[in-house]
Design a protein around this motif. Structure first.
Motif, PDB file in Angstrom:
ATOM      1  N   ALA A 131       0.840  -1.206   0.000  1.00 43.65           N
ATOM      2  CA  ALA A 131       0.000   0.000   0.000  1.00 43.65           C
ATOM      3  C   ALA A 131       0.873   1.252   0.000  1.00 43.65           C
ATOM      4  N   ARG A 132       1.964   1.224   0.770  1.00 40.80           N
ATOM      5  CA  ARG A 132       2.877   2.377   0.823  1.00 40.80           C
ATOM      6  C   ARG A 132       3.443   2.696  -0.555  1.00 40.80           C
ATOM      7  N   ARG A 133       3.624   1.622  -1.357  1.00 39.39           N
ATOM      8  CA  ARG A 133       4.145   1.796  -2.717  1.00 39.39           C
ATOM      9  C   ARG A 133       3.038   2.124  -3.723  1.00 39.39           C
ATOM     10  N   GLY A 134       1.816   2.266  -3.233  1.00 38.23           N
ATOM     11  CA  GLY A 134       0.700   2.566  -4.127  1.00 38.23           C
ATOM     12  C   GLY A 134       0.228   1.348  -4.906  1.00 38.23           C
ATOM     13  N   LEU A 135       0.550   0.145  -4.408  1.00 38.33           N
ATOM     14  CA  LEU A 135       0.194  -1.086  -5.122  1.00 38.33           C
ATOM     15  C   LEU A 135      -0.947  -1.810  -4.425  1.00 38.33           C
ATOM     16  N   GLU A 136      -1.807  -2.398  -5.242  1.00 45.82           N
ATOM     17  CA  GLU A 136      -2.834  -3.288  -4.695  1.00 45.82           C
ATOM     18  C   GLU A 136      -2.450  -4.713  -5.095  1.00 45.82           C
ATOM     19  N   VAL A 137      -2.498  -5.618  -4.139  1.00 42.44           N
ATOM     20  CA  VAL A 137      -2.148  -7.013  -4.400  1.00 42.44           C
ATOM     21  C   VAL A 137      -3.419  -7.843  -4.417  1.00 42.44           C
ATOM     22  N   ARG A 138      -3.580  -8.657  -5.462  1.00 44.73           N
ATOM     23  CA  ARG A 138      -4.686  -9.622  -5.472  1.00 44.73           C
ATOM     24  C   ARG A 138      -4.075 -11.019  -5.513  1.00 44.73           C
ATOM     25  N   ALA A 139      -4.358 -11.777  -4.484  1.00 42.54           N
ATOM     26  CA  ALA A 139      -3.709 -13.085  -4.346  1.00 42.54           C
ATOM     27  C   ALA A 139      -4.744 -14.169  -4.100  1.00 42.54           C
ATOM     28  N   GLY A 140      -4.386 -15.378  -4.488  1.00 41.03           N
ATOM     29  CA  GLY A 140      -5.252 -16.522  -4.212  1.00 41.03           C
ATOM     30  C   GLY A 140      -4.410 -17.788  -4.195  1.00 41.03           C
ATOM     31  N   ILE A 141      -4.737 -18.692  -3.291  1.00 43.61           N
ATOM     32  CA  ILE A 141      -4.002 -19.965  -3.209  1.00 43.61           C
ATOM     33  C   ILE A 141      -4.950 -21.095  -3.590  1.00 43.61           C
ATOM     34  N   GLU A 142      -4.543 -21.887  -4.583  1.00 44.83           N
ATOM     35  CA  GLU A 142      -5.370 -23.050  -4.958  1.00 44.83           C
ATOM     36  C   GLU A 142      -5.231 -24.124  -3.887  1.00 44.83           C
ATOM     37  N   VAL A 143      -6.323 -24.815  -3.639  1.00 39.79           N
ATOM     38  CA  VAL A 143      -6.296 -25.883  -2.630  1.00 39.79           C
ATOM     39  C   VAL A 143      -6.472 -27.228  -3.330  1.00 39.79           C
ATOM     40  N   VAL A 351       7.061 -13.768  -0.789  1.00 45.90           N
ATOM     41  CA  VAL A 351       7.003 -13.471  -2.226  1.00 45.90           C
ATOM     42  C   VAL A 351       6.886 -11.962  -2.453  1.00 45.90           C
ATOM     43  N   LEU A 352       6.085 -11.302  -1.648  1.00 43.45           N
ATOM     44  CA  LEU A 352       5.970  -9.845  -1.806  1.00 43.45           C
ATOM     45  C   LEU A 352       7.309  -9.164  -1.523  1.00 43.45           C
ATOM     46  N   ALA A 353       7.982  -9.598  -0.466  1.00 42.79           N
ATOM     47  CA  ALA A 353       9.277  -8.990  -0.134  1.00 42.79           C
ATOM     48  C   ALA A 353      10.260  -9.169  -1.289  1.00 42.79           C
ATOM     49  N   ALA A 354      10.289 -10.383  -1.847  1.00 39.49           N
ATOM     50  CA  ALA A 354      11.220 -10.660  -2.959  1.00 39.49           C
ATOM     51  C   ALA A 354      10.861  -9.805  -4.179  1.00 39.49           C
ATOM     52  N   GLY A 355       9.566  -9.695  -4.455  1.00 44.30           N
ATOM     53  CA  GLY A 355       9.127  -8.907  -5.606  1.00 44.30           C
ATOM     54  C   GLY A 355       9.444  -7.425  -5.433  1.00 44.30           C
ATOM     55  N   PHE A 356       9.249  -6.909  -4.231  1.00 43.44           N
ATOM     56  CA  PHE A 356       9.553  -5.487  -3.993  1.00 43.44           C
ATOM     57  C   PHE A 356      11.054  -5.228  -4.154  1.00 43.44           C
ATOM     58  N   ALA A 357      11.868  -6.200  -3.713  1.00 42.47           N
ATOM     59  CA  ALA A 357      13.325  -6.044  -3.897  1.00 42.47           C
ATOM     60  C   ALA A 357      13.656  -6.021  -5.389  1.00 42.47           C
ATOM     61  N   GLY A 358      12.943  -6.834  -6.168  1.00 44.66           N
ATOM     62  CA  GLY A 358      13.141  -6.835  -7.625  1.00 44.66           C
ATOM     63  C   GLY A 358      12.797  -5.483  -8.233  1.00 44.66           C
TER      64      GLY A 358
END
Ligand code: GLU
Ligand code: MG
Length: 438
Positions: A131-143, A351-358
């Motif tokens: 949110a601080r970066r102005g990003l909205e994340v939409r996530a879902g995990i398949e079961v 995953v979010l932390a890794a992506g933000f570092a990217g």
């Protein structure tokens, strides 16, 4: 998340939530997931929920060291206490466990300070960073899950399987709908007795909450039908396993960063950098997303579990499967190498932390792997065993910084102890010890 509100406000919200639950509910389960991915719980009578929301419920800090089989990593003792504070905004009456409701809990110290080892608060911090970066994340995990003891036999994706279990699957759909959960699809999967459910995406914490609630519901409906459901990465040695694929899209000002850009398949520069960051950290991320010795019985070529460190459009052997979709709002990426042994809050947050570092480093994706990575000649295998992923995790500055030193070292201790505990055991022994733990 209500747990950050002042205690009196939390209590007032809990009283209102109890009123909404009505007289049918007698008990409320407070759940948190440990570093081994196991859902642990304590419960209170419904008329104690407001008290629990205000003061929390005691839980020993040693749970941070719990292994999948309830042994403990070294270095923990019997002293100390934490408070489980229920997030009443996520309180749900359980349709397949009449009389019970469930609320995920965040863990705080007795002084009310957030516990640095709390995995759900970590996911919340990563959501706040988005949110601080102005990003909205939409996530879902398949079961994905498998019914044991030969239940649900029949052809892969076969109508025969669905007919045989239509009452069971119908009750599952009903229960999920009654809980306000938006199912997108349900189908018989590849292995004997294997099924899969996918749900509408949500924010990072919500997606993890949802995946857990789906699993509880599957398990409860299974019990009601005399069936035993396993979500374990490996259920039979040498067979296809259960994945816990993480789908993710990032949005800025209403635009999907995976569509409408100048890059491959419409990727924007920021979207590509995010995915490149995930790919860069993937060996270390496996310690969060494929955290068990059993995970590596699943993560082998030829089972569509994404065991290669590469990306590819609609490539089910690539750890990162790009799904452009048929409309811009559908574009997303799937982290396919993850399974349901993962603590979903750690997996999504990592995953979010890794992506933000990217994004911060402006990374670019390597060339795409088209076709089966085994034939590409250059696609790299992901770690094939837990100690290798654990070593990568130990060396990951990105993940240590994001998780914080205490959570990072707690995860490291659990991975190290589990790898030692199961060292030298053959696949059947590992499976027997783990298949009914998650
Ligand atoms: N069961 C496979 C896995 O372990 C996934 C099959 C699929 O949905 O592509 O990840
Ligand atoms: Mg599947």
């Amino acid at each position: 998340m209500t747990t950050k509100l002042p205690p009196a406000e939390r209590a007032a919200l809990a009283r209102a939530a109890v009123d909404r639950l009505g007289p049918e509910v007698d008990g409320v389960i407070l759940g948190w997931v440990d570093n081994a991915g196991v859902q642990r719980v304590k419960a209170v009578p419904v008329d104690r929920l407001a008290h629990a929301a205000e003061w929390g419920v005691g839980a020993a800090p040693c749970f941070d060291a719990f292994l999948v089989d309830d042994a403990m990593a070294p270095g923990t003792g019997p002293v100390g206490d934490l408070r489980l504070v229920p997030d009443v905004s996520a309180l749900t009456a359980l349709a397949a466990q009449p009389g019970w409701a469930f609320a995920p809990a965040d863990r705080y110290g007795q002084d009310g300070v957030p516990h640095p080892g709390c995995q759900r608060l970590f996911a919340g911090r990563m959501a706040a960073e988005a949110a601080r970066r102005g990003l909205e994340v939409r996530a879902g995990i398949e079961v994905e899950w498998m019914l044991l003891d030969g239940a649900g036999a029949g052809p892969a994706y076969g109508m025969r399987r669905l007919i045989g279990l239509s009452d069971y699957l119908r009750e599952l759909l009903r229960a999920l709908r009654a809980q306000g959960m938006a199912v997108l699809q349900i189908h018989p999967e590849y292995a004997v007795g294997q099924f899969e459910l996918s749900l509408a995406p949500g924010g990072p914490v919500e997606a993890a909450d949802t995946a857990l609630l789906v699993r509880h519901t599957v398990q409860a409906v299974s019990v009601r039908h005399g069936l035993d459901a396993s979500f374990a990465p490996a259920v039979t040695a040498g067979g296809v396993g259960n994945g816990g694929h993480l789908h993710l899209s990032l949005w800025r000002a209403g635009h999907n960063l995976g569509a409408g850009g100048p890059g491959r398949y419409g990727l924007t520069a920021e979207g590509e950098a995010f995915l490149a960051g995930v790919l860069a950290e993937l060996p270390a991320l496996l310690a969060l997303g494929a955290p068990s010795v059993a995970s590596y019985l699943r993560l082998v070529p030829g089972r569509w579990s994404g065991p290669y460190r590469c990306w590819g459009r609609e490539n089910r052997e690539a750890a990162l499967r790009l799904i452009p979709g048929s409309a811009p709002e559908q574009a997303n990426a799937e982290v396919k190498c993850f399974d349901a042994a993962a603590n979903p809050y750690l997996a999504i947050g990592g995953v979010l932390a890794a992506g933000f570092a990217g994004i911060d480093r402006g990374l670019r994706l390597p060339p795409e792997v088209c076709g089966d990575p085994v034939d590409s000649g250059y696609a790299e295998r992901l770690p094939a065993e837990l100690p290798v992923a654990t070593a990568a995790f130990k060396g990951s500055d990105v993940l240590r910084e994001a998780l914080g030193a205490e959570l990072h070292s707690a995860v490291l201790a659990v991975r190290t102890a589990e790898a030692e505990r199961f060292a030298g055991r053959d696949p059947d022994e590992v499976i027997a010890a783990t298949r009914l733990r998650w």
